[in-house]
Design a protein around this motif. Sequence first.
Motif, mmCIF file in Angstrom:
data_model
loop_
_atom_site.group_PDB
_atom_site.id
_atom_site.type_symbol
_atom_site.label_atom_id
_atom_site.label_comp_id
_atom_site.label_asym_id
_atom_site.label_seq_id
_atom_site.Cartn_x
_atom_site.Cartn_y
_atom_site.Cartn_z
ATOM 1 N N VAL A 1 54.179 -21.987 24.850
ATOM 2 C CA VAL A 1 53.208 -21.575 23.717
ATOM 3 C C VAL A 1 52.277 -22.546 23.901
ATOM 4 C CG1 VAL A 1 52.732 -21.458 21.343
ATOM 5 C CG2 VAL A 1 54.886 -21.011 22.057
ATOM 6 N N VAL A 2 50.853 -21.984 24.110
ATOM 7 C CA VAL A 2 49.809 -22.900 24.452
ATOM 8 C C VAL A 2 48.963 -22.907 23.080
ATOM 9 C CG1 VAL A 2 47.695 -23.277 25.924
ATOM 10 C CG2 VAL A 2 49.859 -22.345 26.866
ATOM 11 N N GLY A 3 48.799 -24.323 22.619
ATOM 12 C CA GLY A 3 47.942 -24.418 21.319
ATOM 13 C C GLY A 3 48.789 -24.526 20.295
ATOM 14 N N GLY A 4 48.785 -25.745 19.518
ATOM 15 C CA GLY A 4 49.670 -26.280 18.511
ATOM 16 C C GLY A 4 49.288 -26.231 16.951
ATOM 17 N N GLY A 5 48.423 -25.010 16.697
ATOM 18 C CA GLY A 5 47.879 -24.793 15.370
ATOM 19 C C GLY A 5 48.775 -24.047 14.687
ATOM 20 N N PRO A 6 48.696 -23.420 13.359
ATOM 21 C CA PRO A 6 49.631 -22.690 12.642
ATOM 22 C C PRO A 6 50.273 -21.560 13.581
ATOM 23 C CG PRO A 6 47.666 -23.116 11.263
ATOM 24 C CD PRO A 6 47.192 -23.617 12.777
ATOM 25 N N SER A 7 49.249 -20.953 14.245
ATOM 26 C CA SER A 7 50.054 -19.916 14.981
ATOM 27 C C SER A 7 51.013 -20.218 16.101
ATOM 28 C CB SER A 7 49.062 -18.909 15.739
ATOM 29 O OG SER A 7 48.081 -19.696 16.764
ATOM 30 N N GLY A 8 50.634 -21.364 16.930
ATOM 31 C CA GLY A 8 51.585 -22.111 18.000
ATOM 32 C C GLY A 8 52.575 -22.649 17.246
ATOM 33 N N VAL A 9 52.795 -23.459 16.254
ATOM 34 C CA VAL A 9 53.638 -24.088 15.538
ATOM 35 C C VAL A 9 54.786 -22.822 15.292
ATOM 36 C CG1 VAL A 9 54.695 -25.429 13.700
ATOM 37 C CG2 VAL A 9 52.529 -26.291 14.867
ATOM 38 N N CYS A 10 54.567 -22.044 14.647
ATOM 39 C CA CYS A 10 55.370 -20.624 14.122
ATOM 40 C C CYS A 10 55.862 -20.046 15.513
ATOM 41 C CB CYS A 10 54.510 -20.082 13.101
ATOM 42 S SG CYS A 10 54.081 -20.816 11.822
ATOM 43 N N LEU B 1 56.129 -23.185 34.213
ATOM 44 C CA LEU B 1 56.241 -21.982 34.717
ATOM 45 C C LEU B 1 57.009 -21.366 33.373
ATOM 46 C CD1 LEU B 1 57.738 -21.994 38.266
ATOM 47 C CD2 LEU B 1 55.332 -21.324 37.487
ATOM 48 N N ALA B 2 56.984 -20.008 32.905
ATOM 49 C CA ALA B 2 57.563 -18.947 31.796
ATOM 50 C C ALA B 2 57.882 -17.841 32.101
ATOM 51 C CB ALA B 2 56.818 -19.766 30.664
ATOM 52 N N LYS B 3 58.846 -17.391 31.539
ATOM 53 C CA LYS B 3 59.006 -15.960 31.644
ATOM 54 C C LYS B 3 57.933 -15.140 30.662
ATOM 55 C CE LYS B 3 64.187 -16.229 32.027
ATOM 56 N NZ LYS B 3 65.443 -15.861 31.418
ATOM 57 N N ASN B 4 57.581 -15.847 29.703
ATOM 58 C CA ASN B 4 56.610 -15.264 28.995
ATOM 59 C C ASN B 4 55.611 -16.393 28.229
ATOM 60 O OD1 ASN B 4 56.648 -12.036 28.665
ATOM 61 N ND2 ASN B 4 58.955 -13.135 28.500
ATOM 62 N N VAL B 5 54.299 -16.173 28.174
ATOM 63 C CA VAL B 5 53.478 -17.031 27.454
ATOM 64 C C VAL B 5 52.726 -16.354 26.237
ATOM 65 C CG1 VAL B 5 51.306 -18.481 27.931
ATOM 66 C CG2 VAL B 5 53.011 -18.168 29.914
ATOM 67 N N VAL B 6 52.538 -17.407 25.252
ATOM 68 C CA VAL B 6 52.035 -17.107 24.096
ATOM 69 C C VAL B 6 50.700 -17.972 23.848
ATOM 70 C CG1 VAL B 6 52.243 -16.639 21.709
ATOM 71 C CG2 VAL B 6 54.136 -16.612 22.935
ATOM 72 N N ASP B 7 49.756 -17.133 23.725
ATOM 73 C CA ASP B 7 48.407 -17.742 23.560
ATOM 74 C C ASP B 7 47.989 -18.042 22.275
ATOM 75 O OD1 ASP B 7 45.689 -18.520 23.637
ATOM 76 O OD2 ASP B 7 44.935 -17.092 25.077
ATOM 77 N N CYS B 8 47.983 -19.344 21.819
ATOM 78 C CA CYS B 8 47.749 -19.510 20.315
ATOM 79 C C CYS B 8 46.593 -20.734 20.607
ATOM 80 C CB CYS B 8 48.880 -20.224 19.765
ATOM 81 S SG CYS B 8 50.376 -19.181 19.474
ATOM 82 N N THR B 9 45.684 -20.585 21.460
ATOM 83 C CA THR B 9 44.606 -21.581 21.416
ATOM 84 C C THR B 9 43.399 -21.078 20.411
ATOM 85 O OG1 THR B 9 43.544 -19.995 23.143
ATOM 86 C CG2 THR B 9 44.974 -21.732 23.777
ATOM 87 N N GLY B 10 43.310 -20.067 19.834
ATOM 88 C CA GLY B 10 42.510 -19.850 18.816
ATOM 89 C C GLY B 10 41.188 -19.059 19.625
ATOM 90 N N ASN B 11 40.847 -19.548 20.638
ATOM 91 C CA ASN B 11 39.555 -19.252 21.434
ATOM 92 C C ASN B 11 40.094 -18.310 22.585
ATOM 93 O OD1 ASN B 11 37.813 -20.791 19.837
ATOM 94 N ND2 ASN B 11 38.371 -22.545 21.287
ATOM 95 N N ALA C 1 51.711 -16.413 10.693
ATOM 96 C CA ALA C 1 52.734 -15.297 10.391
ATOM 97 C C ALA C 1 52.505 -14.387 12.029
ATOM 98 C CB ALA C 1 52.416 -14.292 9.622
ATOM 99 N N ILE C 2 51.344 -14.120 12.494
ATOM 100 C CA ILE C 2 51.381 -13.438 13.560
ATOM 101 C C ILE C 2 52.095 -14.363 14.846
ATOM 102 C CG2 ILE C 2 49.325 -12.545 15.183
ATOM 103 C CD1 ILE C 2 47.651 -12.440 12.711
ATOM 104 N N GLY C 3 51.799 -15.403 14.891
ATOM 105 C CA GLY C 3 52.399 -16.468 15.706
ATOM 106 C C GLY C 3 53.916 -16.344 15.802
ATOM 107 N N HIS C 4 54.328 -16.431 14.388
ATOM 108 C CA HIS C 4 56.034 -16.322 14.424
ATOM 109 C C HIS C 4 56.311 -14.932 15.134
ATOM 110 C CE1 HIS C 4 59.368 -15.782 11.466
ATOM 111 N NE2 HIS C 4 59.852 -16.453 12.659
ATOM 112 N N ALA C 5 55.684 -13.751 14.840
ATOM 113 C CA ALA C 5 56.073 -12.483 15.494
ATOM 114 C C ALA C 5 55.870 -12.619 16.984
ATOM 115 C CB ALA C 5 55.198 -11.607 14.924
ATOM 116 N N ALA C 6 54.800 -13.240 17.341
ATOM 117 C CA ALA C 6 54.464 -13.485 19.120
ATOM 118 C C ALA C 6 55.775 -14.103 19.304
ATOM 119 C CB ALA C 6 53.229 -14.224 19.072
ATOM 120 N N GLY C 7 56.101 -15.422 19.056
ATOM 121 C CA GLY C 7 57.193 -16.218 19.550
ATOM 122 C C GLY C 7 58.446 -15.422 19.603
#
Length: 455
Positions: free
Chosen positions: A24-33, A158-168, A416-422
């Motif tokens: 997970v890249v980006g540690g805001g609300p979406s990234g933490v979740c 390296l990761a099997k899957n990456v979640v973009d939570c950078t906001g930008n 909530a969106i981040g939780h689902a993405a993770g």
Amino acid sequence: MTEKKIYTEPAREVPVLADIDVLVVGGGPSGVCAAVGAARTGAKTMLVESLGSFGGMWTNGLVTTLGGFNSWLKPYRRCVDGVMGEWLRMAAAKNGAEDNRSWVLSSDPEIMKLTADELLAKNNVDVLLHTWMVDTIMEGNSLKGVIVENVDGRGVILAKNVVDCTGNGDVMARSGAEFRISEALQPMTMPFFLAEVTPKGDAPFDDELVIPMGPEPGYLGKEMMPYTTRRRDMAVDNDMLNKAYEDGKLPFFGGPWFGGLRTNYPWVNTTRVYGSAVNAKELTEAEMQGRHDAHQIVNFYRENCAGFEKCWIMTTAATMGIRETRRLTGEYTLSRTDIAEHHTFEDPVAVGVWPIDVHPQKGENGAHDMFVPLPYQIPYRSLIPVKVDNLIVAGRCISSDREAMGTLRVGATCGAIGHAAGVAAALCGKNGCTPRDLNYNELKSELTQQNAILE
């Protein structure tokens, strides 16, 4: 026009810092979740954040009013839970956040930071602060990981899957995923805390503040505007402020909107600065202008507003409050029509409640019109790029039109969106499938077990 000079960087070997299931890249609300959701689904998970604490706009950006938990309309339902709800309850137990039916919930950013640390630690998420994602590693259309920089130098995750939570949308942009960006962006804001203010408003700072609207959706009328500042005990003369702007005594401003948990130490959201947060020069200028404008505004309050005679700025945000930059081009683009007409979806992963709230361009001070919808669904397909595989996008840069983004951009909805993405990223790793091929029923089942609200 002068031709830009180019320097060719020598090839070098870069150490692999981690080889994991979900990054997970980006540690805001979406990234933490996202990180906690992935870890709870059984994935080996890592979260990297460019600043010095987790929480994003809620902490580093000093957005202390937590929007998106509760519907604005009667019967004032709680519409976000799961990891996001746990974060809120943990903070509230430390007297660091409200937990009631209010349209926004005031918080203490220091407690929100501490709680994020505890939430990540207890779920065994590997974390790195002060770590920038600088490039992506692609094999054809598949994202295999990212390159980062920090005080140790350059490294690869390296990761099997990456979640973009950078906001930008930094990861999606560097991966080659398609995105949109509006020619005219919503203004940025430099929030701040004041000290030594004596409340002079007619209304007390209640434990709970609801807006007497609904249950039908509609536009927020002028008679409701007094309810759109959480701290109604903070009184300023808006007509006087607008006149001062016209006379050149104040910079362009919004609101003002007040929040904060401490009686004599209000949080203030009022500065409005224009530019692009994905342009380094414009972002630099905006940060400096925001600080300048904050002090100019407070100097005016001190001289002209009852109760503010002794006030001073305790702190401005560590980073500019950003409302709008890139928006993914995804498998489905959530639209204003979807939200206003309360469309339902076959693959909902989160519920949004915030009004369609697009801050105006220069020339319109103070409050602005907002359409308050019924709680609406956000589809999983809006998190999935049309071309790039092994990438899921979360937060305000998912696939939406500009007006839909104006509602889903607030913290609890992004969480909530981040939780689902993770959770989705973790399931894809388990099943060996791409995010676009994930069985939605499996995602729904796992999110429901983790107490997410989907309907």
